[in-house]
Design an enzyme around this catalytic site. Structure first.
Site, PDB file in Angstrom:
ATOM      1  N   ARG A 107     -36.904   3.312  18.387  1.00  0.00           N
ATOM      2  CA  ARG A 107     -36.260   2.046  18.747  1.00  0.00           C
ATOM      3  C   ARG A 107     -35.396   2.222  19.995  1.00  0.00           C
ATOM      4  NH1 ARG A 107     -33.778   0.572  12.938  1.00  0.00           N
ATOM      5  NH2 ARG A 107     -33.095  -1.346  14.001  1.00  0.00           N
ATOM      6  N   LEU A 120     -37.457   6.993   6.438  1.00  0.00           N
ATOM      7  CA  LEU A 120     -37.797   5.912   7.343  1.00  0.00           C
ATOM      8  C   LEU A 120     -36.626   4.933   7.350  1.00  0.00           C
ATOM      9  CD1 LEU A 120     -41.485   5.058   6.241  1.00  0.00           C
ATOM     10  CD2 LEU A 120     -40.790   6.403   8.236  1.00  0.00           C
ATOM     11  N   ASP A 121     -36.430   4.249   8.468  1.00  0.00           N
ATOM     12  CA  ASP A 121     -35.409   3.207   8.510  1.00  0.00           C
ATOM     13  C   ASP A 121     -35.723   2.140   7.472  1.00  0.00           C
ATOM     14  OD1 ASP A 121     -34.322   4.546  10.644  1.00  0.00           O
ATOM     15  OD2 ASP A 121     -35.061   3.148  12.167  1.00  0.00           O
ATOM     16  N   ARG A 122     -34.690   1.464   7.017  1.00  0.00           N
ATOM     17  CA  ARG A 122     -34.854   0.422   6.003  1.00  0.00           C
ATOM     18  C   ARG A 122     -35.938  -0.590   6.402  1.00  0.00           C
ATOM     19  NH1 ARG A 122     -31.177  -2.488   2.471  1.00  0.00           N
ATOM     20  NH2 ARG A 122     -29.453  -1.223   3.280  1.00  0.00           N
TER      21      ARG A 122
END
Length: 327
Positions: free
Chosen positions: A245, A139-141
Site C-alpha cells: 500500500r 494479512l491486513d484486516r
C-alpha cells in the site's frame, strides 16, 4: 488459557520486543503480570530465558505459560457452532501439518483492544492446545486471500522460517489508480513508520535514516482500463507493514479503496469500493514434503472492482512475473 502453548514468531513479527509480542496477542495482560511471568522464567524463547526487551527472530518458538482469562466479551469465548462452521468454510487446503484459509476482507488476523472477532479467535474450530493451528504470517484486516497456518509447533516453525528466509513467493493482485509507467519493474524504497496509534503510516525514508527498513516490491501490470485504473500483480520481496500500500502510493498509483493510503483523487475514483488488494497466490515449501502452491479465488470486494473496470481474471497467467501473459 490454562495450558502451556508454544507459538512460532511470524516472519512479519521479526524484531518485535518480547513484551510487545505478548501484548499484541493478549492485550488484557497487565504489564506487571507480564513482567512477573518473564522474570520468573515461565516465558522462554527457544527453550531459554529471555528479557522483556529481547527482540524476537522469525521462527523462534515462544513458550507461553497458562495466562489469566480475558473478559468473555474480549477473548476466548466458547466458539458457537455457527462460528466454527464459518471458520471451516474458509479452508482452502488442509493436511496433517498445514492449514490454509481464504481470509475474507474485513476480518482481522489477530485481536486487539477494539477487535473481538478475528482469525486467531476462530481457530478453536480445529481444537485447542497442541491441535490448535498457529499463525505464521499475517494479512491486513482489509486484505483478502491466502493465509497459512501450522498445525503443530514444528510445522509452524518451519513455515515461519520459509517466510523469514524469503522462500515464500507471494503474489498479490491489486487495482490501482492511473496508468503505471513503467508497467513493470522493482521498486526499492526504504520505509519508516510515522505517526501515533491509529494514525501510523509507513512512508518513504532515506536509506540511512534511523528506523528505516529496506523494502522491495516487484510489480507488473496485467491489464489497464484506459488511463483511469490498472490491474497489477505485486510481489513483496520483503515483508514490511503495509508495504504494498505504501509503495503504490509512493509510485503515484494508490490502491483503490484504501482509506489509509489513498488520496483525494483515488478516493473519488474508488467510490464505494473496498480495498482492492488480494493475496492471490502463495508458493512455499511444505514443512516435510514438496512444495505448496496455493491460490485464493477473488473476494466479493475484488469482484466488484473487476466488474467496474472490465477486468477478466482469466487474462492473468498463474505467475504473471514470468512467461506468457506478462505485459
Amino acid at each position: 488459557m490454562n495450558e502451556v502453548r508454544t507459538i512460532a514468531v511470524a516472519a512479519d513479527e521479526a524484531g518485535v520486543r518480547l513484551d510487545r509480542w505478548f501484548r499484541r496477542r493478549w492485550p488484557h495482560l497487565g504489564q506487571g503480570q507480564l513482567q512477573k511471568l518473564i522474570r520468573s522464567g515461565q516465558v522462554r524463547v527457544d527453550g531459554a530465558r529471555a528479557k522483556a526487551d529481547a527482540r524476537l527472530e522469525a521462527g523462534a518458538l515462544v513458550r507461553v505459560p497458562p495466562l489469566p482469562d480475558a473478559p468473555p466479551s474480549e477473548r476466548d469465548r466458547p466458539l458457537s457452532s455457527r462460528d466454527a462452521a464459518f471458520a471451516r468454510s474458509l479452508t482452502l487446503y488442509e493436511d496433517d501439518e498445514v492449514l490454509v484459509l481464504n481470509k475474507p476482507a474485513g476480518l482481522a488476523v489477530q485481536g486487539g483492544t477494539k477487535t473481538s472477532r478475528h482469525v486467531d479467535g476462530l481457530l478453536g474450530a480445529w481444537g485447542e492446545g497442541l491441535t490448535r493451528p498457529r499463525l505464521v504470517h499475517r494479512l491486513d484486516r482489509d486484505t483478502s486471500g491466502v493465509l497459512v497456518l501450522g498445525k503443530s509447533p514444528q510445522a509452524a516453525a518451519r513455515l515461519s522460517g520459509a517466510f523469514a528466509r524469503r522462500r515464500a513467493q507471494k503474489t498479490y493482485w491489486a487495482i490501482v489508480m492511473g496508468f503505471p509507467k513503467p508497467g513493470e519493474g522493482v521498486l526499492d524504497l526504504p520505509l519508516v513508520k510515522r505517526g501515533v496509534g491509529d494514525r501510523e503510516l509507513m512512508v518513504p525514508a532515506e536509506p540511512k535514516e534511523p528506523r528505516a527498513e529496506a523494502a522491495q516490491t516487484e510489480f507488473v501490470t496485467i491489464a489497464r482500463a484506459g488511463p483511469r485504473a490498472a490491474w497489477m500483480a505485486l510481489r513483496p520481496l520483503t515483508g514490511r507493514t503495509h508495504q504494498l500500500r505504501a509503495h503504490m502510493k509512493a509510485m503515484g498509483h494508490p490502491i483503490l479503496g484504501d482509506p489509509k493510503y489513498g488520496d483525494e483523487a483515488s478516493r473519488e475514483l474508488s467510490g464505494d469500493l473496498k480495498l482492492q488488494l488480494h493475496a492471490r497466490r502463495l508458493v512455499l515449501p511444505h514443512p516435510t514434503k514438496g512444495t505448496l502452491v496455493l491460490e485464493a479465488p477473488l473476494s466479493p470486494e475484488m469482484r466488484e472492482g473487476f466488474a467496474r473496470f472490465g477486468f477478466d481474471e482469466h487474462e492473468a497467467a498463474h505467475d504473471p512475473f514470468q512467461g506468457p501473459g506478462r505485459r
